[in-house]
Write an enzyme that holds these catalytic residues in place. Structure first.
Site, PDB file in Angstrom:
ATOM      1  N   HIS A  78      48.086  60.188  65.005  1.00  0.00           N
ATOM      2  CA  HIS A  78      47.507  59.758  63.361  1.00  0.00           C
ATOM      3  C   HIS A  78      47.675  58.411  62.066  1.00  0.00           C
ATOM      4  O   HIS A  78      48.750  57.605  62.413  1.00  0.00           O
ATOM      5  CB  HIS A  78      48.637  61.037  61.741  1.00  0.00           C
ATOM      6  N   HIS A 132      39.621  46.393  71.916  1.00  0.00           N
ATOM      7  CA  HIS A 132      39.794  47.174  73.402  1.00  0.00           C
ATOM      8  C   HIS A 132      41.078  47.480  73.300  1.00  0.00           C
ATOM      9  O   HIS A 132      41.741  46.804  73.451  1.00  0.00           O
ATOM     10  CB  HIS A 132      39.055  45.781  74.611  1.00  0.00           C
TER      11      HIS A 132
HETATM   12  C1  LIG Z   1      48.900  39.603  79.533  1.00  0.00           C
HETATM   13  C2  LIG Z   1      47.534  38.678  80.416  1.00  0.00           C
HETATM   14  C3  LIG Z   1      46.588  39.019  79.364  1.00  0.00           C
HETATM   15  C4  LIG Z   1      48.413  37.335  80.704  1.00  0.00           C
HETATM   16  O1  LIG Z   1      47.463  36.624  81.187  1.00  0.00           O
HETATM   17  P1  LIG Z   1      47.824  35.256  81.395  1.00  0.00           P
HETATM   18  O2  LIG Z   1      47.387  33.979  80.250  1.00  0.00           O
HETATM   19  O3  LIG Z   1      46.848  35.021  82.562  1.00  0.00           O
HETATM   20  O4  LIG Z   1      49.240  34.759  81.253  1.00  0.00           O
HETATM   21  P2  LIG Z   1      50.515  34.528  82.734  1.00  0.00           P
HETATM   22  O5  LIG Z   1      49.956  35.607  83.660  1.00  0.00           O
HETATM   23  O6  LIG Z   1      50.082  32.876  82.756  1.00  0.00           O
HETATM   24  O7  LIG Z   1      51.541  35.040  81.799  1.00  0.00           O
HETATM   25  C5  LIG Z   1      52.175  34.010  81.047  1.00  0.00           C
HETATM   26  C6  LIG Z   1      53.151  34.413  80.302  1.00  0.00           C
HETATM   27  O8  LIG Z   1      53.797  35.727  80.466  1.00  0.00           O
HETATM   28  C7  LIG Z   1      53.968  37.007  81.529  1.00  0.00           C
HETATM   29  N1  LIG Z   1      52.577  38.091  81.433  1.00  0.00           N
HETATM   30  C8  LIG Z   1      51.762  38.459  81.513  1.00  0.00           C
HETATM   31  N2  LIG Z   1      51.824  39.615  81.624  1.00  0.00           N
HETATM   32  C9  LIG Z   1      52.943  40.154  81.155  1.00  0.00           C
HETATM   33  C10 LIG Z   1      52.974  41.474  81.074  1.00  0.00           C
HETATM   34  N3  LIG Z   1      52.063  42.822  81.195  1.00  0.00           N
HETATM   35  N4  LIG Z   1      54.293  41.981  80.647  1.00  0.00           N
HETATM   36  C11 LIG Z   1      55.238  41.346  80.824  1.00  0.00           C
HETATM   37  N5  LIG Z   1      55.053  39.797  80.906  1.00  0.00           N
HETATM   38  C12 LIG Z   1      53.540  39.669  81.258  1.00  0.00           C
HETATM   39  C13 LIG Z   1      54.098  35.687  82.613  1.00  0.00           C
HETATM   40  O9  LIG Z   1      55.399  36.606  83.314  1.00  0.00           O
HETATM   41  C14 LIG Z   1      54.134  34.485  82.360  1.00  0.00           C
HETATM   42  O10 LIG Z   1      55.595  34.289  82.366  1.00  0.00           O
HETATM   43  P3  LIG Z   1      56.249  33.040  82.436  1.00  0.00           P
HETATM   44  O11 LIG Z   1      55.265  31.444  82.220  1.00  0.00           O
HETATM   45  O12 LIG Z   1      58.161  33.200  81.480  1.00  0.00           O
HETATM   46  O13 LIG Z   1      56.566  33.429  84.144  1.00  0.00           O
HETATM   47  C15 LIG Z   1      47.707  39.540  81.346  1.00  0.00           C
HETATM   48  O14 LIG Z   1      49.314  38.962  82.525  1.00  0.00           O
HETATM   49  C16 LIG Z   1      47.966  41.499  81.443  1.00  0.00           C
HETATM   50  O15 LIG Z   1      48.878  41.851  81.203  1.00  0.00           O
HETATM   51  N6  LIG Z   1      46.499  41.407  81.339  1.00  0.00           N
HETATM   52  C17 LIG Z   1      45.886  42.768  80.819  1.00  0.00           C
HETATM   53  C18 LIG Z   1      45.335  43.679  81.938  1.00  0.00           C
HETATM   54  C19 LIG Z   1      45.203  45.118  81.557  1.00  0.00           C
HETATM   55  O16 LIG Z   1      45.464  44.961  81.203  1.00  0.00           O
HETATM   56  N7  LIG Z   1      43.899  45.835  81.924  1.00  0.00           N
HETATM   57  C20 LIG Z   1      43.265  46.199  81.729  1.00  0.00           C
HETATM   58  C21 LIG Z   1      41.549  46.068  81.481  1.00  0.00           C
HETATM   59  S1  LIG Z   1      40.641  47.726  81.439  1.00  0.00           S
END
Ligand SMILES: CC(C)(COP(=O)(O)OP(=O)(O)OC[C@H]1O[C@@H](n2cnc3c(N)ncnc32)[C@H](O)[C@@H]1OP(=O)(O)O)[C@@H](O)C(=O)NCCC(=O)NCCS
Length: 198
Positions: A124, A133
């Protein structure tokens, strides 16, 4: 109608269009190697005209915004018939898609060119600004506010009343219990700020 962006995301939106008995006459994509997708012909962007019924089928918020600003068209929204939408919820009629199994509760507001992805639960009075998104299976408790251009990763839970700023990214599976400022990458359970975004 037409979809802008010939990708996997477009395949989902094609299903949603067909479920609404909408005919999709074509897709638009400037990748010269793509000529059709899921049996639908792909045209180039110079064919877009202001009266064209169009929905941008690109998951990236920044690209979606750029295309919406670049191409004048009759942007339309789609809601899958399996979504449960409160009579008091307001979903923009401009470029927004609400996917299969979503629940939008009372007085939810969803802005222009948003994606409310598969099976999200938006409770709500949540307010979702333009170009957001919300990825699949995310849960927004009551009175959550999501700023323009923000991407919420899949399976995220946002606790009641939390405000997330504009152009943020929240990592998949996060549990967000505190407000997040604009232009921030944050992730984890409990969600911590990782860095500022440009
Ligand atoms: C958040 C996100 C965009 C980050 O991607 P990125 O910019 O490539 O970042 P990295 O993978 O280099 O991660 C950076 C840091 O954040 C942490 N991290 C990234 N995603 C995380 C998550 N979901 N939960 C917890 N920690 C996360 C990594 O472990 C890393 O930590 P470190 O530096 O201590 O090793 C990606 O991990 C993510 O969660 N994407 C969402 C995907 C999704 O939901 N897609 C749906 C499509 S419909």
């Amino acid at each position: 109608m037409y979809l802008y962006g010939a990708s996997g995301h477009a395949k989902v939106i094609l299903d949603i269009a067909y479920a609404n008995k909408k005919q999709v006459e074509g897709l638009i994509d400037d990748n010269d190697s793509i000529h059709s997708l899921a049996g639908v012909e792909v045209y180039r962007s110079h064919t877009v005209y202001p009266e064209m019924e169009l929905l941008i089928s690109i998951g990236n918020n920044e690209i979606r915004k750029r295309i919406a600003e670049q191409f004048k068209a009759n942007y339309v929204s789609l809601i899958h018939p399996s979504a449960i939408v409160s009579p008091s919820a307001l979903v923009s009629k401009t470029g927004t898609v609400v996917m299969q199994g979503v629940v939008l509760q009372a007085e939810v507001e969803v802005g222009n060119h948003c994606i409310i992805n598969t099976a999200c639960s938006i409770d709500h009075e949540c307010k979702i600004e333009d170009f957001v998104h919300i990825s699949p299976n995310s849960t927004l408790c009551g009175n959550v506010h999501i700023g323009a251009g923000t991407w919420i990763g899949a399976g995220t839970t946002i606790l009641p009343g939390v405000k997330i700023g504009k152009w943020c990214t929240i990592g998949a599976g996060s549990v967000v219990s505190k407000n997040i400022p604009d232009y921030t990458l944050a992730a984890g359970n409990r969600c911590k700020i990782i860095k500022k975004l440009k």
